[in-house]
Design a protein around this motif. Sequence first.
Motif, short mmCIF file in Angstrom:
data_model
loop_
_atom_site.label_atom_id
_atom_site.label_comp_id
_atom_site.label_asym_id
_atom_site.label_seq_id
_atom_site.Cartn_x
_atom_site.Cartn_y
_atom_site.Cartn_z
N LYS A 89 -6.19 -60.87 -36.99
CA LYS A 89 -6.85 -60.19 -38.30
C LYS A 89 -7.71 -59.65 -37.48
N LEU A 90 -8.18 -57.92 -37.87
CA LEU A 90 -8.36 -56.91 -37.48
C LEU A 90 -9.71 -56.40 -37.98
N ARG A 91 -10.55 -55.25 -37.12
CA ARG A 91 -10.94 -54.63 -38.07
C ARG A 91 -11.53 -53.20 -38.01
N PRO A 92 -10.99 -52.14 -39.26
CA PRO A 92 -11.14 -50.49 -39.17
C PRO A 92 -11.62 -49.84 -38.20
N LYS A 93 -12.56 -50.52 -37.24
CA LYS A 93 -12.78 -49.70 -36.14
C LYS A 93 -12.97 -50.82 -34.58
N ILE A 94 -11.71 -50.92 -34.21
CA ILE A 94 -11.26 -51.16 -33.76
C ILE A 94 -10.53 -50.69 -33.08
N ASP A 95 -11.40 -51.06 -30.93
CA ASP A 95 -11.09 -50.08 -30.36
C ASP A 95 -9.48 -49.76 -29.58
N SER A 96 -9.00 -49.11 -28.87
CA SER A 96 -7.56 -48.79 -28.52
C SER A 96 -7.83 -50.30 -27.31
N HIS A 97 -7.92 -50.73 -26.68
CA HIS A 97 -7.61 -51.89 -26.15
C HIS A 97 -7.74 -53.09 -26.60
N ASP A 98 -8.31 -53.11 -27.49
CA ASP A 98 -8.25 -54.38 -28.86
C ASP A 98 -7.04 -54.60 -29.60
N TYR A 99 -6.40 -53.42 -30.07
CA TYR A 99 -5.64 -52.93 -30.30
C TYR A 99 -4.29 -53.80 -30.22
N GLU A 100 -4.09 -53.33 -28.72
CA GLU A 100 -3.07 -52.65 -28.11
C GLU A 100 -2.72 -54.33 -27.67
N THR A 101 -3.76 -55.28 -27.54
CA THR A 101 -4.03 -57.15 -27.06
C THR A 101 -3.39 -57.69 -28.72
N LYS A 115 6.73 -65.44 -39.09
CA LYS A 115 6.31 -63.88 -39.68
C LYS A 115 4.52 -63.82 -39.43
N VAL A 116 3.85 -62.95 -39.84
CA VAL A 116 3.06 -62.80 -39.33
C VAL A 116 1.79 -62.19 -40.58
N LYS A 117 0.97 -62.53 -40.40
CA LYS A 117 0.54 -61.72 -41.78
C LYS A 117 -0.99 -61.23 -40.90
N VAL A 118 -1.15 -59.70 -41.52
CA VAL A 118 -2.41 -59.00 -40.42
C VAL A 118 -3.31 -59.15 -41.98
N THR A 119 -4.31 -59.25 -41.40
CA THR A 119 -5.32 -59.23 -41.90
C THR A 119 -6.45 -58.06 -41.15
N ILE A 120 -6.93 -57.18 -42.10
CA ILE A 120 -7.76 -55.71 -41.95
C ILE A 120 -9.16 -56.50 -42.84
N PHE A 134 -5.60 -48.77 -44.04
CA PHE A 134 -4.02 -48.58 -44.68
C PHE A 134 -3.59 -47.97 -42.94
N ARG A 135 -3.80 -46.91 -42.65
CA ARG A 135 -3.83 -46.03 -41.90
C ARG A 135 -3.40 -47.01 -40.37
N LEU A 136 -4.41 -47.99 -40.86
CA LEU A 136 -4.39 -48.94 -39.00
C LEU A 136 -3.19 -49.61 -39.34
N GLU A 151 7.57 -57.27 -44.79
CA GLU A 151 7.59 -58.25 -45.55
C GLU A 151 7.28 -57.26 -47.40
N SER A 152 5.46 -57.73 -46.65
CA SER A 152 4.99 -57.42 -48.40
C SER A 152 3.50 -55.97 -47.18
N SER A 153 4.00 -54.72 -48.57
CA SER A 153 3.27 -54.26 -47.36
C SER A 153 1.43 -54.37 -47.95
N PRO A 154 0.96 -53.36 -47.68
CA PRO A 154 -1.08 -53.26 -47.64
C PRO A 154 -1.03 -53.69 -48.93
N LYS A 155 -1.78 -54.67 -48.80
CA LYS A 155 -2.38 -54.91 -50.61
C LYS A 155 -4.38 -54.87 -50.08
N GLN A 156 -5.08 -54.29 -51.00
CA GLN A 156 -5.99 -54.87 -50.58
C GLN A 156 -6.41 -55.65 -51.74
N ASP A 157 -8.25 -57.31 -51.00
CA ASP A 157 -8.00 -57.86 -51.38
C ASP A 157 -8.80 -58.68 -51.22
N GLY A 158 -10.47 -58.07 -52.67
CA GLY A 158 -11.51 -58.17 -52.14
C GLY A 158 -11.61 -57.57 -50.86
#
Length: 188
Positions: A89-101, A115-120, A134-136, A151-158
Motif C-alpha cells: 500500500k502506498l500514498r500519492p504523496k510518498i517520500d522518495s526514501h519511503d518509495y525506495e523501501t 504476485k504483488v497487488k500495489v494499492t494507492i 497513476f504516475r506513481l 498483469e492488471s493495469s492501474p484501475k480506480q476503485d473507489g
Amino acid sequence: MSSEPRINDRIRVPEVRLVGPEGEQVGIVPIGKALELAAESDLDLVEVAPMARPPVCKLMDYGKFKYESAQKAREARRNQALTVIKEMKLRPKIDSHDYETKKGHVERFLKQGDKVKVTIMFRGREQSRPELGFRLLQRLAEDIQELGFVESSPKQDGRNMVMVVAPHRSTKITRAPREVAPDTDGVA
C-alpha cells in the motif's frame, strides 16, 4: 448421491457393455453373466460409464484402482504451484526514501515468485488528483520491469487505485533460507 462408481451387486441394470481386465471389448452381456465373469477372474465389476446406453462396466481390482487414483491425485497436488498475492500500500504523496523501501519490498516479493497487488490509497483532496497515483504506479512499473510485468493495469476503485504485478516466467525463484537456531547445550 455418492461420487464413487457402482460396483458388483450395486449395478441395477439388465445388461451392460463389458470391458475385460486388459481393456478388450467383451460385448453386451446380461448383468448376471458379467457378475459371474467377475467372480471367476477374482475381480470386481465396476461401472465406468453409467450414462451410456447400456452402461459400460469393466472388470478390475477396485481396491487397487482406488489406491492408484489416490496416489495420482496426491502427486498432482504435490506438483501444483501455489500462487500467492502480496499487497503493498502506498500514498500519492510518498517520500522518495519511503518509495525506495516499498519498491525494495515489491522486488523481493517478485524474486520469490509471488504476485504483488500495489494499492494507492487516496484521502480527502487527493481523490481529485488520481493522475498522481497513476504516475506513481507507472514509475513503479518502470522501476521493476526487469523482475516483473504489469498483469492488471492501474484501475480506480473507489478511494483506491490498484495495479497487479506478476513475476516474469523466466525469473528464478529464490526463497529466503530459514535461519537455524544455534546449539545452546552449554558446550563451548
